[in-house]
Scaffold this motif. Structure first.
Motif, PDB file in Angstrom:
ATOM      1  N   SER A   3      40.273  54.973  34.448  1.00  0.00           N
ATOM      2  CA  SER A   3      39.370  54.362  33.481  1.00  0.00           C
ATOM      3  C   SER A   3      37.957  54.841  33.754  1.00  0.00           C
ATOM      4  N   SER A   4      37.144  54.923  32.695  1.00  0.00           N
ATOM      5  CA  SER A   4      35.749  55.270  32.925  1.00  0.00           C
ATOM      6  C   SER A   4      35.097  54.247  33.838  1.00  0.00           C
ATOM      7  N   PHE A  17      39.612  47.189  32.399  1.00  0.00           N
ATOM      8  CA  PHE A  17      39.264  48.582  32.172  1.00  0.00           C
ATOM      9  C   PHE A  17      38.331  48.642  30.970  1.00  0.00           C
ATOM     10  N   THR A  18      37.282  49.443  31.065  1.00  0.00           N
ATOM     11  CA  THR A  18      36.354  49.572  29.947  1.00  0.00           C
ATOM     12  C   THR A  18      36.030  51.034  29.688  1.00  0.00           C
ATOM     13  N   GLU A  19      35.629  51.300  28.465  1.00  0.00           N
ATOM     14  CA  GLU A  19      35.192  52.635  28.057  1.00  0.00           C
ATOM     15  C   GLU A  19      33.941  52.432  27.215  1.00  0.00           C
ATOM     16  N   GLY A  20      32.796  52.923  27.705  1.00  0.00           N
ATOM     17  CA  GLY A  20      31.552  52.671  26.989  1.00  0.00           C
ATOM     18  C   GLY A  20      31.264  51.182  26.955  1.00  0.00           C
ATOM     19  N   ASN A  21      31.095  50.641  25.759  1.00  0.00           N
ATOM     20  CA  ASN A  21      30.823  49.201  25.639  1.00  0.00           C
ATOM     21  C   ASN A  21      32.037  48.416  25.141  1.00  0.00           C
ATOM     22  N   GLU A  30      22.366  53.628  28.072  1.00  0.00           N
ATOM     23  CA  GLU A  30      23.777  53.383  27.802  1.00  0.00           C
ATOM     24  C   GLU A  30      24.099  51.916  28.073  1.00  0.00           C
ATOM     25  N   GLY A  31      24.955  51.354  27.226  1.00  0.00           N
ATOM     26  CA  GLY A  31      25.297  49.946  27.371  1.00  0.00           C
ATOM     27  C   GLY A  31      26.655  49.725  27.996  1.00  0.00           C
ATOM     28  N   PHE A  32      26.910  48.484  28.373  1.00  0.00           N
ATOM     29  CA  PHE A  32      28.194  48.063  28.914  1.00  0.00           C
ATOM     30  C   PHE A  32      28.721  46.928  28.051  1.00  0.00           C
ATOM     31  N   PRO A  33      30.009  46.632  28.135  1.00  0.00           N
ATOM     32  CA  PRO A  33      30.546  45.513  27.352  1.00  0.00           C
ATOM     33  C   PRO A  33      29.831  44.214  27.720  1.00  0.00           C
ATOM     34  N   PRO A  34      29.635  43.308  26.751  1.00  0.00           N
ATOM     35  CA  PRO A  34      28.973  42.032  27.041  1.00  0.00           C
ATOM     36  C   PRO A  34      29.701  41.263  28.144  1.00  0.00           C
ATOM     37  N   HIS A  35      28.915  40.618  28.987  1.00  0.00           N
ATOM     38  CA  HIS A  35      29.446  39.743  30.039  1.00  0.00           C
ATOM     39  C   HIS A  35      30.308  40.503  31.054  1.00  0.00           C
TER      40      HIS A  35
END
Length: 236
Positions: free
Chosen positions: A96-97, A113-117, A81-86
């Motif tokens: 939030s996830s 806040f991020t969800e997936g990538n 599973e990936g994360f948002p760049p940087h």
């Protein structure tokens, strides 16, 4: 970080006894898993609060414990599973996830806040600002003898961000804004009264007021209702 802990301790003398730091080995292990250099402010946070943030609730009812972050990265890597760049995950919460530090070309990393990538919203413009903000709201403001919470839905605000307008309203009332205020949350004081105004992106607005003078709450509340259309939700 020492300056922050000293200030938070003035607002809540029990704060230092509740925080627990991570070891250098744990911090190094997390850095290897993220694949990114850990910002200095985050390393300092982990060293002093990596296993317990002393009720600051940076994870928004979730966790920022470094053990959980290490396990989360290991599980995510094994599942590809990936994360948002940087971005570096610093918390998993109920709203939030993920809560991440987003590394930007210049200046301090933003807290998002991020969800997936995908990055989908701003939490705070800096981690240090967020720590001061949460300490102010949780220790300085909420523990005042009298407390009230005013709110309005996003629709009632005209589907607009009205933080700057709310900032002008309280400054006209004589409040002095704290340096750690940002585009999401304005913290300010006037005498024995403290106020915190929060509006996340595309969300409603909440205003917390704490005071030693109960009559102040009603006076300020009337202005908030008239100028911003807020309504009383939670008196104490």
């Amino acid at each position: 970080m020492d300056e922050f802990i000293a200030r938070a301790s003035q607002w809540d003398p029990g704060f230092p006894a509740r925080i627990r730091g991570a070891t250098a080995q744990e911090i190094q292990a997390l850095a290897r898993l993220t694949g990114l250099p850990l910002p200095g402010v985050y390393e300092a946070f982990l060293a002093r609060m990596g296993h317990g943030d002393g009720d600051l609730d940076v994870g928004m009812d979730g966790t920022t414990d470094i053990s959980a972050m290490i396990d989360y990265y290991r599980d995510s890597l094994s599942e590809d599973e990936g994360f948002p760049p940087h971005c570096i995950v610093i918390g998993t919460g109920s709203i939030s996830s993920d809560i991440c530090l987003e590394i930007v070309p210049t200046g301090e990393p933003r807290v998002v806040f991020t969800e997936g990538n995908k990055v989908y919203g701003l939490y705070a413009e800096s981690l240090m600002g967020l720590l001061f903000r949460n300490a102010f709201l949780g220790f300085r403001l909420y523990t005042r003898p009298s407390y009230a919470f005013y709110a309005s839905s996003y629709a009632a605000l005209g589907l607009m961000n009205r933080v700057d307008e709310a900032r002008r309203v309280i400054l006209e009332l004589g409040f002095e804004e704290e340096w750690f205020s940002d585009s999401i949350c304005v913290c300010a004081e006037r005498g024995d009264t403290a106020i915190g105004i929060t509006q996340f992106e595309k969300q409603g607005m909440g205003v917390s007021i704490g005071s030693r003078d109960a009559s102040e709450l009603a006076r300020i509340g009337e202005v908030l209702k008239k100028k911003l259309g807020l309504s009383l939700q939670k008196p104490r």
